[in-house]
Scaffold this motif. Structure first.
Motif, PDB file in Angstrom:
ATOM      1  N   ARG A 175      14.934 -37.473 -59.842  1.00 50.13           N
ATOM      2  CA  ARG A 175      16.391 -37.367 -59.918  1.00 50.13           C
ATOM      3  C   ARG A 175      16.760 -35.939 -60.274  1.00 50.13           C
ATOM      4  O   ARG A 175      16.274 -35.386 -61.270  1.00 50.13           O
ATOM      5  N   ARG A 176      17.605 -35.301 -59.453  1.00 48.88           N
ATOM      6  CA  ARG A 176      17.937 -33.901 -59.684  1.00 48.88           C
ATOM      7  C   ARG A 176      18.714 -33.732 -60.982  1.00 48.88           C
ATOM      8  O   ARG A 176      19.628 -34.498 -61.269  1.00 48.88           O
ATOM      9  N   PRO A 177      18.341 -32.715 -61.769  1.00 45.07           N
ATOM     10  CA  PRO A 177      19.066 -32.456 -63.021  1.00 45.07           C
ATOM     11  C   PRO A 177      20.566 -32.293 -62.755  1.00 45.07           C
ATOM     12  O   PRO A 177      20.968 -31.750 -61.715  1.00 45.07           O
ATOM     13  N   ASP A 218      22.863 -30.427 -63.867  1.00 47.82           N
ATOM     14  CA  ASP A 218      23.478 -29.095 -63.800  1.00 47.82           C
ATOM     15  C   ASP A 218      23.113 -28.329 -62.532  1.00 47.82           C
ATOM     16  O   ASP A 218      23.504 -27.182 -62.361  1.00 47.82           O
ATOM     17  N   LYS A 219      22.363 -28.961 -61.629  1.00 43.57           N
ATOM     18  CA  LYS A 219      21.950 -28.266 -60.398  1.00 43.57           C
ATOM     19  C   LYS A 219      22.780 -28.728 -59.216  1.00 43.57           C
ATOM     20  O   LYS A 219      23.448 -29.762 -59.270  1.00 43.57           O
ATOM     21  N   HIS A 220      22.694 -27.942 -58.121  1.00 45.18           N
ATOM     22  CA  HIS A 220      23.300 -28.370 -56.858  1.00 45.18           C
ATOM     23  C   HIS A 220      22.800 -29.782 -56.529  1.00 45.18           C
ATOM     24  O   HIS A 220      21.615 -30.059 -56.630  1.00 45.18           O
ATOM     25  N   PRO A 246      10.658 -34.145 -54.559  1.00 42.97           N
ATOM     26  CA  PRO A 246      10.542 -32.953 -55.398  1.00 42.97           C
ATOM     27  C   PRO A 246      10.140 -31.721 -54.597  1.00 42.97           C
ATOM     28  O   PRO A 246       9.426 -31.817 -53.601  1.00 42.97           O
ATOM     29  N   GLY A 247      10.611 -30.569 -55.052  1.00 40.10           N
ATOM     30  CA  GLY A 247      10.317 -29.323 -54.355  1.00 40.10           C
ATOM     31  C   GLY A 247      11.320 -28.269 -54.749  1.00 40.10           C
ATOM     32  O   GLY A 247      12.041 -28.423 -55.731  1.00 40.10           O
ATOM     33  N   GLY A 248      11.373 -27.195 -53.983  1.00 36.37           N
ATOM     34  CA  GLY A 248      12.316 -26.136 -54.310  1.00 36.37           C
ATOM     35  C   GLY A 248      12.220 -24.985 -53.339  1.00 36.37           C
ATOM     36  O   GLY A 248      11.600 -25.084 -52.276  1.00 36.37           O
ATOM     37  N   LYS A 249      12.821 -23.876 -53.745  1.00 39.62           N
ATOM     38  CA  LYS A 249      12.956 -22.725 -52.855  1.00 39.62           C
ATOM     39  C   LYS A 249      11.640 -21.973 -52.680  1.00 39.62           C
ATOM     40  O   LYS A 249      10.898 -21.776 -53.640  1.00 39.62           O
ATOM     41  N   ARG A 252       2.998 -24.940 -55.657  1.00 43.47           N
ATOM     42  CA  ARG A 252       3.567 -24.385 -56.890  1.00 43.47           C
ATOM     43  C   ARG A 252       4.709 -25.247 -57.414  1.00 43.47           C
ATOM     44  O   ARG A 252       4.745 -25.606 -58.598  1.00 43.47           O
ATOM     45  N   GLU A 253       5.652 -25.577 -56.544  1.00 45.03           N
ATOM     46  CA  GLU A 253       6.821 -26.345 -56.983  1.00 45.03           C
ATOM     47  C   GLU A 253       6.412 -27.716 -57.549  1.00 45.03           C
ATOM     48  O   GLU A 253       6.971 -28.167 -58.545  1.00 45.03           O
ATOM     49  N   ILE A 254       5.447 -28.355 -56.911  1.00 44.74           N
ATOM     50  CA  ILE A 254       5.066 -29.701 -57.362  1.00 44.74           C
ATOM     51  C   ILE A 254       4.294 -29.623 -58.683  1.00 44.74           C
ATOM     52  O   ILE A 254       4.434 -30.488 -59.543  1.00 44.74           O
ATOM     53  N   GLU A 294       4.909 -27.271 -60.944  1.00 42.94           N
ATOM     54  CA  GLU A 294       5.943 -26.920 -61.932  1.00 42.94           C
ATOM     55  C   GLU A 294       6.828 -28.113 -62.298  1.00 42.94           C
ATOM     56  O   GLU A 294       7.223 -28.269 -63.439  1.00 42.94           O
ATOM     57  N   GLU A 295       7.170 -28.916 -61.313  1.00 40.97           N
ATOM     58  CA  GLU A 295       8.154 -29.983 -61.544  1.00 40.97           C
ATOM     59  C   GLU A 295       7.525 -31.312 -61.922  1.00 40.97           C
ATOM     60  O   GLU A 295       8.103 -32.083 -62.698  1.00 40.97           O
ATOM     61  N   ILE A 296       6.340 -31.610 -61.348  1.00 44.16           N
ATOM     62  CA  ILE A 296       5.775 -32.968 -61.445  1.00 44.16           C
ATOM     63  C   ILE A 296       4.397 -32.984 -62.124  1.00 44.16           C
ATOM     64  O   ILE A 296       3.858 -34.041 -62.425  1.00 44.16           O
TER      65      ILE A 296
HETATM   66 MG   LIG Z   1      13.555 -28.190 -57.257  1.00 45.71          MG
END
Ligand SMILES: [Mg+2]
Ligand SMILES: Nc1nc2c([nH]c(=O)n2[C@H]2C[C@H](O)[C@@H](COP(=O)(O)OP(=O)(O)OP(=O)(O)O)O2)c(=O)[nH]1
Length: 133
Positions: free
Chosen positions: A21-23, A25-27, A35-38, A51-53, A55-57
């Protein structure tokens, strides 16, 4: 308009898929996502994804395969989303950014609200599971 390149992981275990679930305060805060990111400068898609996975998971994913690409214009930004599917990972998933995470049985995916851009990938994933079972 701002344009960003995003990688996201569709992590599958048997008949379940991991969503986060996206935080707030984010878009698109509060929406469920893969999960993922830029992608950062100089990174390959796969490097960014791993890297993103991590960092996040807090897991290490292996052998991700490109599953779907979607370009979508939100009013505030345009995104190129690259979704990679994997069934191989090591470690135990944990929401390192305080976000809720959940293993969802694929027929239940319809009960979770994803960002508008995700509609085709959710549909493709449901087809992928239904052809597998
Ligand atoms: Mg992300
Ligand atoms: N990770 C992810 N992002 C998605 C999905 N669907 C979708 O529209 N997006 C959008 C929301 C965001 O605008 C963008 C991803 O950016 P992000 O906020 O996850 O980026 P990030 O992890 O690098 O975070 P940060 O730079 O804000 O710390 O893509 C999805 O399924 N997964």
């Amino acid at each position: 308009m701002k344009h960003i390149q995003v990688v996201a992981a569709v992590i599958v275990k048997n008949d379940h898929v991991l969503i986060a679930r996206r935080p707030l305060d984010k878009h698109k805060g509060g929406y469920w996502e893969f999960p993922g990111g830029k992608i950062e400068t100089g990174e390959s898609h796969e490097e960014a994804l791993v890297r993103e996975i991590a960092e996040e998971i807090n897991i290490r994913i292996e052998a991700p395969q490109l599953f779907e690409r979607i370009d979508f214009d939100y009013p505030e930004k345009s995104v190129s989303l690259n979704f990679f599917l994997t069934e191989a990972f090591s470690g135990e998933p944990e929401g390192l950014e305080g976000q809720a995470i959940k293993w969802v049985a694929w027929p239940e995916l319809a009960n979770y609200q994803f960002p508008e851009a995700n509609q085709p990938v959710v549909k493709k994933l449901q087809n992928w599971f239904s052809e597998k079972s």
